[in-house]
Motif scaffolding. Structure first.
Motif, PDB file in Angstrom:
ATOM      1  N   ASN A   1      51.298  49.817   9.378  1.00 51.72           N
ATOM      2  CA  ASN A   1      52.198  50.461   8.001  1.00 51.72           C
ATOM      3  C   ASN A   1      52.318  52.163   8.546  1.00 51.72           C
ATOM      4  O   ASN A   1      53.143  52.892   8.932  1.00 51.72           O
ATOM      5  CB  ASN A   1      51.904  50.801   6.542  1.00 51.72           C
ATOM      6  CG  ASN A   1      51.997  49.180   5.789  1.00 51.72           C
ATOM      7  OD1 ASN A   1      53.060  48.962   5.812  1.00 51.72           O
ATOM      8  ND2 ASN A   1      50.942  49.342   5.008  1.00 51.72           N
ATOM      9  N   THR A   2      51.043  52.310   9.030  1.00 53.96           N
ATOM     10  CA  THR A   2      51.090  53.911  10.197  1.00 53.96           C
ATOM     11  C   THR A   2      51.200  53.941  11.288  1.00 53.96           C
ATOM     12  O   THR A   2      51.089  55.057  11.921  1.00 53.96           O
ATOM     13  CB  THR A   2      50.536  54.718   9.435  1.00 53.96           C
ATOM     14  OG1 THR A   2      48.385  54.002  10.029  1.00 53.96           O
ATOM     15  CG2 THR A   2      49.943  54.056   7.992  1.00 53.96           C
ATOM     16  N   GLY A   3      50.567  53.039  12.407  1.00 50.58           N
ATOM     17  CA  GLY A   3      50.690  53.093  13.882  1.00 50.58           C
ATOM     18  C   GLY A   3      49.390  53.600  13.741  1.00 50.58           C
ATOM     19  O   GLY A   3      49.759  53.439  15.409  1.00 50.58           O
ATOM     20  N   ALA A   4      48.652  54.297  13.084  1.00 50.25           N
ATOM     21  CA  ALA A   4      47.513  54.699  13.377  1.00 50.25           C
ATOM     22  C   ALA A   4      46.531  53.091  14.186  1.00 50.25           C
ATOM     23  O   ALA A   4      46.546  52.672  14.059  1.00 50.25           O
ATOM     24  CB  ALA A   4      46.701  55.084  12.205  1.00 50.25           C
ATOM     25  N   GLU A   5      45.229  53.698  15.298  1.00 51.19           N
ATOM     26  CA  GLU A   5      45.124  53.095  16.216  1.00 51.19           C
ATOM     27  C   GLU A   5      43.650  52.221  14.713  1.00 51.19           C
ATOM     28  O   GLU A   5      43.190  53.409  14.949  1.00 51.19           O
ATOM     29  CB  GLU A   5      44.783  53.663  17.421  1.00 51.19           C
ATOM     30  CG  GLU A   5      43.563  52.971  17.814  1.00 51.19           C
ATOM     31  CD  GLU A   5      43.103  53.420  19.542  1.00 51.19           C
ATOM     32  OE1 GLU A   5      41.879  52.749  19.786  1.00 51.19           O
ATOM     33  OE2 GLU A   5      44.268  53.720  19.982  1.00 51.19           O
ATOM     34  N   LYS A   6      43.457  51.007  15.402  1.00 47.80           N
ATOM     35  CA  LYS A   6      42.467  50.966  14.018  1.00 47.80           C
ATOM     36  C   LYS A   6      40.819  50.460  15.429  1.00 47.80           C
ATOM     37  O   LYS A   6      39.731  50.680  14.651  1.00 47.80           O
ATOM     38  CB  LYS A   6      42.152  49.172  13.626  1.00 47.80           C
ATOM     39  CG  LYS A   6      44.084  49.647  12.701  1.00 47.80           C
ATOM     40  CD  LYS A   6      43.898  48.792  11.280  1.00 47.80           C
ATOM     41  CE  LYS A   6      42.837  48.357  10.702  1.00 47.80           C
ATOM     42  NZ  LYS A   6      43.861  47.484   9.395  1.00 47.80           N
ATOM     43  N   TRP A   7      41.072  49.850  15.871  1.00 48.29           N
ATOM     44  CA  TRP A   7      39.870  49.677  17.419  1.00 48.29           C
ATOM     45  C   TRP A   7      40.761  49.191  18.584  1.00 48.29           C
ATOM     46  O   TRP A   7      42.035  49.314  18.894  1.00 48.29           O
ATOM     47  CB  TRP A   7      39.191  49.133  16.225  1.00 48.29           C
ATOM     48  CG  TRP A   7      39.598  47.129  16.170  1.00 48.29           C
ATOM     49  CD1 TRP A   7      40.051  46.334  15.295  1.00 48.29           C
ATOM     50  CD2 TRP A   7      40.035  46.293  17.432  1.00 48.29           C
ATOM     51  NE1 TRP A   7      40.775  45.328  15.652  1.00 48.29           N
ATOM     52  CE2 TRP A   7      41.331  45.038  16.229  1.00 48.29           C
ATOM     53  CE3 TRP A   7      40.350  46.031  18.744  1.00 48.29           C
ATOM     54  CZ2 TRP A   7      41.467  44.188  17.042  1.00 48.29           C
ATOM     55  CZ3 TRP A   7      40.816  44.587  18.823  1.00 48.29           C
ATOM     56  CH2 TRP A   7      41.068  44.138  18.399  1.00 48.29           C
ATOM     57  N   LYS A   8      40.440  48.874  19.908  1.00 46.54           N
ATOM     58  CA  LYS A   8      40.931  48.794  20.986  1.00 46.54           C
ATOM     59  C   LYS A   8      39.361  48.383  21.710  1.00 46.54           C
ATOM     60  O   LYS A   8      38.453  48.508  21.741  1.00 46.54           O
ATOM     61  CB  LYS A   8      41.405  50.154  21.924  1.00 46.54           C
ATOM     62  CG  LYS A   8      40.630  51.218  22.019  1.00 46.54           C
ATOM     63  CD  LYS A   8      41.441  51.960  22.885  1.00 46.54           C
ATOM     64  CE  LYS A   8      40.532  53.458  23.001  1.00 46.54           C
ATOM     65  NZ  LYS A   8      40.956  54.488  24.464  1.00 46.54           N
ATOM     66  N   TRP A   9      39.721  47.401  22.551  1.00 45.77           N
ATOM     67  CA  TRP A   9      38.835  47.154  24.031  1.00 45.77           C
ATOM     68  C   TRP A   9      39.228  47.167  24.905  1.00 45.77           C
ATOM     69  O   TRP A   9      40.774  46.407  25.572  1.00 45.77           O
ATOM     70  CB  TRP A   9      38.401  45.364  23.084  1.00 45.77           C
ATOM     71  CG  TRP A   9      38.065  45.108  24.324  1.00 45.77           C
ATOM     72  CD1 TRP A   9      36.470  44.517  24.467  1.00 45.77           C
ATOM     73  CD2 TRP A   9      37.848  44.008  25.784  1.00 45.77           C
ATOM     74  NE1 TRP A   9      35.895  43.903  25.703  1.00 45.77           N
ATOM     75  CE2 TRP A   9      37.106  43.335  26.008  1.00 45.77           C
ATOM     76  CE3 TRP A   9      39.354  43.133  25.776  1.00 45.77           C
ATOM     77  CZ2 TRP A   9      36.989  42.711  27.202  1.00 45.77           C
ATOM     78  CZ3 TRP A   9      39.446  42.343  27.186  1.00 45.77           C
ATOM     79  CH2 TRP A   9      37.910  41.631  27.743  1.00 45.77           C
ATOM     80  N   SER A  10      38.900  47.661  25.949  1.00 45.51           N
ATOM     81  CA  SER A  10      39.401  48.154  26.895  1.00 45.51           C
ATOM     82  C   SER A  10      38.646  46.933  28.074  1.00 45.51           C
ATOM     83  O   SER A  10      38.449  48.212  29.283  1.00 45.51           O
ATOM     84  CB  SER A  10      39.484  49.534  27.250  1.00 45.51           C
ATOM     85  OG  SER A  10      38.080  50.180  27.118  1.00 45.51           O
ATOM     86  N   GLY A  11      37.702  46.013  28.000  1.00 48.66           N
ATOM     87  CA  GLY A  11      37.147  46.263  29.336  1.00 48.66           C
ATOM     88  C   GLY A  11      38.122  44.534  30.494  1.00 48.66           C
ATOM     89  O   GLY A  11      37.609  44.829  31.306  1.00 48.66           O
ATOM     90  N   ASP A  12      39.548  44.589  30.603  1.00 48.96           N
ATOM     91  CA  ASP A  12      40.290  44.308  31.533  1.00 48.96           C
ATOM     92  C   ASP A  12      41.811  45.127  31.010  1.00 48.96           C
ATOM     93  O   ASP A  12      42.269  45.421  30.070  1.00 48.96           O
ATOM     94  CB  ASP A  12      40.375  42.949  31.765  1.00 48.96           C
ATOM     95  CG  ASP A  12      40.746  42.486  32.852  1.00 48.96           C
ATOM     96  OD1 ASP A  12      41.201  43.235  34.254  1.00 48.96           O
ATOM     97  OD2 ASP A  12      40.304  40.654  32.927  1.00 48.96           O
ATOM     98  N   GLY A  13      42.571  44.242  32.093  1.00 51.07           N
ATOM     99  CA  GLY A  13      43.714  44.457  32.355  1.00 51.07           C
ATOM    100  C   GLY A  13      44.698  44.079  31.345  1.00 51.07           C
ATOM    101  O   GLY A  13      44.400  42.887  31.001  1.00 51.07           O
ATOM    102  N   PRO A  14      45.747  44.023  30.927  1.00 54.26           N
ATOM    103  CA  PRO A  14      46.862  43.337  30.391  1.00 54.26           C
ATOM    104  C   PRO A  14      47.387  42.269  30.746  1.00 54.26           C
ATOM    105  O   PRO A  14      46.987  42.073  32.566  1.00 54.26           O
ATOM    106  CB  PRO A  14      47.846  43.960  29.536  1.00 54.26           C
ATOM    107  CG  PRO A  14      48.434  44.904  30.446  1.00 54.26           C
ATOM    108  CD  PRO A  14      46.931  45.426  31.635  1.00 54.26           C
TER     109      PRO A  14
END
Length: 234
Positions: free
Chosen positions: A19-32
């Motif tokens: 609804n807002t585009g706000a980030e809720k969480w992220k995992w940055s352990g590897d590239g996509p």
């Protein structure tokens, strides 16, 4: 909304508020990778399962915490497949990699994975498979493109089509019918048969290459080629 943003050697699997585009969480352990995330309830936990650049991972859908990881690398760093869910079994493959079915388990409060079966004869490259009932349908890049059916319970090959079908195909199903859109804009309508390859009708649905997945809505199909988006009905 969950997407793996970024590029080679950097990025983050990220959950956004729709609804807002706000980030809720992220995992940055590897590239996509080139595949898409999928959600599944496994071992009592809602998880996001996705190929990354060099791994297959499961993270908590609620927090993004890494739950488990399986190293998975292919030639030229091309993890292109979206994982397939069959009951509580995950089915994956990659360029010249066996189709592998495995379960996600939690033992003594530790996450682990356990293989159920492998089929090394029919690896997947850019064509995602679909499961209808207990049968996995797909197209391997071997033999210049060959459609196939596999018993999703055991990994046994049920049938293969003639070779040289396509470089790539996007497969979707509606009921007991398969829609196989080849990259040359030929659409094959086939029965979802576990006994043999049974095309019913063939159509040319575009004037240029068709690499995108078609979308079915009721009696309508949306087809994207390199230049336009078309609506087909039946």
């Amino acid at each position: 909304m969950i997407v793996h943003v970024g590029g080679h050697n950097q990025g983050a699997l990220t959950a956004f508020d729709a609804n807002t585009g706000a980030e809720k969480w992220k995992w940055s352990g590897d590239g996509p990778s080139y595949g898409s995330p999928m959600a599944a309830d496994l071992a009592g936990t809602r998880q996001i399962i996705v190929f990354t650049q060099e791994n297959l991972v499961g993270v908590s859908a609620a927090t993004g915490e890494l739950l488990w990881k399986r190293p998975f690398t292919t030639r030229s760093t091309q993890n292109t497949i979206t994982p397939i869910l069959y009951g509580d079994i995950i089915i994956v493959s990659g360029l010249d990699k066996p189709i592998t079915a495995f379960k996600v388990l939690k033992r003594d409060n530790q996450w682990t994975t356990e293989n159920v079966w492998e089929n090394a004869d029919l690896p997947l490259y850019m064509t995602n498979g679909v499961v209808v009932g207990d049968t996995l349908f797909g197209m391997t890049h071997k033999n210049s493109g060959q459609f196939f059916a596999i018993d999703a319970r055991t990994g046994k090959t049920l049938w293969t089509s003639a070779p040289r079908q396509a470089t790539n195909a996007a497969i979707v199903h509606a009921g007991d019918v398969l829609f196989m859109l080849k990259d040359d804009a030929e659409l094959i309508v086939a029965k979802a048969s576990a006994s043999s390859f049974e095309p019913v009708k063939r159509y040319t649905v575009a004037d240029s290459a068709t690499w995108a997945q078609p979308t079915i809505s009721g009696n309508r199909m949306f087809v994207k080629d390199t230049n336009s988006l078309a609506l087909w009905t039946w």
